[in-house]
Design a protein around this motif. Structure first.
Motif, PDB file in Angstrom:
ATOM      1  N   ALA A   1      61.617 -41.243 -19.316  1.00  0.00           N
ATOM      2  CA  ALA A   1      61.260 -40.095 -18.237  1.00  0.00           C
ATOM      3  C   ALA A   1      59.893 -38.782 -18.760  1.00  0.00           C
ATOM      4  N   TRP A   2      60.627 -38.274 -19.040  1.00  0.00           N
ATOM      5  CA  TRP A   2      59.798 -37.594 -19.653  1.00  0.00           C
ATOM      6  C   TRP A   2      58.259 -37.487 -20.416  1.00  0.00           C
ATOM      7  N   ALA A   3      57.882 -38.779 -21.348  1.00  0.00           N
ATOM      8  CA  ALA A   3      57.244 -39.382 -21.472  1.00  0.00           C
ATOM      9  C   ALA A   3      56.217 -39.474 -21.282  1.00  0.00           C
ATOM     10  N   ASN A   4      57.028 -40.711 -19.812  1.00  0.00           N
ATOM     11  CA  ASN A   4      56.005 -40.987 -18.295  1.00  0.00           C
ATOM     12  C   ASN A   4      55.751 -39.513 -17.777  1.00  0.00           C
ATOM     13  N   ARG A   5      56.166 -38.529 -17.487  1.00  0.00           N
ATOM     14  CA  ARG A   5      56.072 -37.802 -16.731  1.00  0.00           C
ATOM     15  C   ARG A   5      54.607 -37.354 -17.218  1.00  0.00           C
ATOM     16  N   ILE A   6      54.317 -37.123 -18.861  1.00  0.00           N
ATOM     17  CA  ILE A   6      53.131 -36.483 -19.689  1.00  0.00           C
ATOM     18  C   ILE A   6      52.218 -37.231 -19.205  1.00  0.00           C
ATOM     19  N   ARG A   7      52.529 -38.675 -19.649  1.00  0.00           N
ATOM     20  CA  ARG A   7      51.146 -39.400 -18.957  1.00  0.00           C
ATOM     21  C   ARG A   7      50.996 -38.967 -18.009  1.00  0.00           C
ATOM     22  N   ALA A   8      51.355 -38.900 -17.200  1.00  0.00           N
ATOM     23  CA  ALA A   8      50.901 -38.744 -15.546  1.00  0.00           C
ATOM     24  C   ALA A   8      50.848 -36.797 -15.314  1.00  0.00           C
ATOM     25  N   GLU A   9      50.354 -36.644 -15.901  1.00  0.00           N
ATOM     26  CA  GLU A   9      49.497 -34.888 -15.581  1.00  0.00           C
ATOM     27  C   GLU A   9      48.720 -35.242 -16.511  1.00  0.00           C
ATOM     28  N   ASP A  10      48.246 -36.012 -17.559  1.00  0.00           N
ATOM     29  CA  ASP A  10      47.516 -36.131 -18.222  1.00  0.00           C
ATOM     30  C   ASP A  10      46.499 -36.433 -17.557  1.00  0.00           C
TER      31      ASP A  10
END
Length: 130
Positions: free
Chosen positions: A102-111
């Protein structure tokens, strides 16, 4: 902690109990004061004849000083091992309930949002130039 450092700590403790100053210890033991400073600061290897003279000046034997030094060294090693064990335990439970995916997905979404915003800004700049 090596045995030289542990011996210096043992000497420091013995001097505190004896109440002798470095000058008094030098006079009583016959060991130069500068040498005593180095011995007590673990700044040099401690020679047995000097250790014996200093120990006797404080009313102790070399054996007593070295037994204390070994106890100090063992305590230091146990403390170091306990700290390493604590660090290993912290690393083993490092996720602390965090969902890494979930943390990695959030970073991808922010990018992706950042890229989209930059794209929109670039289009506006291009329109203004026209």
């Amino acid at each position: 902690m090596d045995i030289n450092e542990a011996t210096a700590k043992s000497l420091q403790a013995a001097r505190a109990v004896s109440g002798l100053t470095f000058a008094e210890l030098s006079e009583k033991s016959g060991v130069p004061e500068q040498t005593i400073y180095r011995m007590f600061g673990a700044k040099r290897d401690i020679k047995l004849p000097q250790l014996s003279a200093v120990a006797h000046a404080m009313g102790m034997t070399v054996v007593e000083i070295m037994q204390d030094a070994e106890r100090i060294q063992m305590r230091s090693q146990r403390h170091s091992q306990d700290a390493a064990d604590d660090a290993d335990a912290m690393l083993a439970s490092a996720d602390n309930g965090i969902d890494i995916d979930a943390w990695a997905n959030r970073i991808r979404a922010e990018d992706a949002l950042r890229e989209a915003a930059q794209s929109v800004e670039s289009e506006r700049d291009a329109e203004e130039r026209r």
